[in-house]
Design an enzyme around this catalytic site. Sequence first.
Site, mmCIF file in Angstrom:
data_model
loop_
_atom_site.group_PDB
_atom_site.id
_atom_site.type_symbol
_atom_site.label_atom_id
_atom_site.label_comp_id
_atom_site.label_asym_id
_atom_site.label_seq_id
_atom_site.Cartn_x
_atom_site.Cartn_y
_atom_site.Cartn_z
ATOM 1 N N SER B 183 0.795 -1.155 -0.029
ATOM 2 C CA SER B 183 0.057 -0.104 -0.131
ATOM 3 C C SER B 183 0.764 1.149 0.147
ATOM 4 O O SER B 183 0.263 2.390 -0.320
ATOM 5 C CB SER B 183 -0.865 -0.033 1.094
ATOM 6 N N HIS B 211 -5.285 -4.248 -1.205
ATOM 7 C CA HIS B 211 -5.470 -2.820 -2.132
ATOM 8 C C HIS B 211 -5.506 -3.319 -3.599
ATOM 9 O O HIS B 211 -5.382 -2.869 -4.505
ATOM 10 C CB HIS B 211 -4.174 -2.228 -1.758
ATOM 11 N N LYS B 242 -12.143 -0.836 1.317
ATOM 12 C CA LYS B 242 -11.368 -0.106 0.266
ATOM 13 C C LYS B 242 -12.129 0.176 -0.892
ATOM 14 O O LYS B 242 -13.143 0.869 -1.009
ATOM 15 C CB LYS B 242 -10.078 -0.654 0.069
#
Lengths: 151, 396
Positions: B183, B211, B242
């Site tokens: 990340s 991610h 996310k």
Amino acid sequence: MTLEWAVFVVVLLIAAMIVTGADPVGDGDPSPFLVVVVVGFTTFSLGSMLWYRTLGSAALLRAESNEEIRQAYTRRMMVCSTFALLPMLLGFALALATGHVDLFFGTFLISLIALIYAAPRKRDTDRLDRAMIRRGRPFRVSAAIEPRDGS
Amino acid sequence: MTDKTSYLRDELDALVDHGLYNTITTIDGPQGPWLSVGGRDVLNFCSNNYLGLANDDRLVTAAKAALDRYGIGPGAVRTIAGTMTIHDDLEEALTRFKGVEAAISFQSGYAANLAVIPALVEAEDLIISDELNHASIVDGVRLARAGRKIYPHGDVDALSDRLAEARREGARRILVITDGVFSMDGDIAPLDRIVDAADEHDAIVMVDDAHGEGVLGRGGRGIVDHFDLHGRVDVEVGTMSKAFGAVGGYVAGSKHVVDWLRQRGRPFLFSSALTPPDVAACIAAVEVLEASTDLVDRLWLNAKRFKEMMSGAGFDIGSSETPITPVMLGDEHLAREVSRLLLEDHNVFAQAIAFPTVATGKARIRVMISAAHTDADLAVGAEAFTTVGKQLGVVA
Ligand SMILES: Cc1ncc(COP(=O)(O)O)c(C=O)c1O
């Protein structure tokens, strides 16, 4: 675009034959002029194919996403296949115009081999994947272009 | 009475002195490409809202409907009375989306890592972990009773050496853990090579794709799909906090791994379930991703555009291979100053990331690009960076 250009080249060559007064029709072998045209043109097409393939491979190795890889791969395949087809198209056009069928058979064979070369092949994708790994890039051409099981 | 925690004041002062004190920004409204901060509209360059789903109508509507049907609270942990139909529905949706045998949801990605790592290995076993793995993996590893080895970031040859070493030392089971997308730098783990190396030594592979979920692979199916490794990765951890735009974590894999986590995943057993509206929003997010790849495509296009603008302006944007765009500044104070000027003078909210999140001297501003950004947003952001960069001598 490339196809239009190919048709244009074929038409141009036939026109050149007519203007130069070449008379390929006749018994026996095709005239040396015709052979030179066909060999020259075939060399040019296959050379273009290999040249574009190098450019296409470089673009593939620079791609920044799987989607870009898919696009670059498809483009490379289409352009190379078109170049691969050109000798056969010329041979066909000349055969129609002159009656020399053997010209068509010869160019057909060459185009066929070139098409097999330009088609999706595991050795090609393996080579590209190895190049990606050497460059430390986390993209694999084989994974980006192939249909998968997990849905 | 003496203040027994006064040492913390000194620690805090030291943080301030070193430019490491984290000031927390409060957002007044919903997530989106623009945020309301302190009464001002600011361009949002730091949320993990990759696909702009955090305030998407479809998710909000689904959450409201779940509120009406199930109420607000889960009432208990999953194993007692906290499992509702909607939790099963989510796990079914995730199983389908990921193309795996089974999936289990947790309260967050963090909780998923704390659940799965200690459940997979015991004292006779060994964990081999990438040096830059996320803090939640580090904490999961700490909770596990197994031995541990670290391998240099993304270095598969070093990983192979560690694996061979572990076998020589007689480890019973070996668990290799890596982030899918790292990340802080936005680089992607070479998962295909990691899996090959692990297979050679009969090691289990776990990837935390927080991610990569909703970002990598076809329609955002994640890193396993990106490398076409279906069936070869034993454990996939994901987050729904996310790209999915809601909150929650999950583990996807074989039926027996998931079943084991239902028996032994401690956050599943000892912390209450995800709330019904969260779960409904997660299901809606999966459905949005299954219906079209438009958002994922837009995300990648936006990232490409922004990276081109930033590198064109002369910024060092690291070696990201994903929409995460780190603007490398090095010095902690400089990074905080750039961030401050971006916000105060240009209404661009892009947070500085410094030690301990990244190594000292590697401070940066991490720009998180979203599918929700318009071309104009990206241009405004890049322009602001350029002005501040020139002002502070970062770019010419
Ligand atoms: C790699 C990784 N794993 C796990 C998490 C935690 O996810 P969550 O916010 O759902 O707890 C994060 C979030 O920062 C992450 O980057």
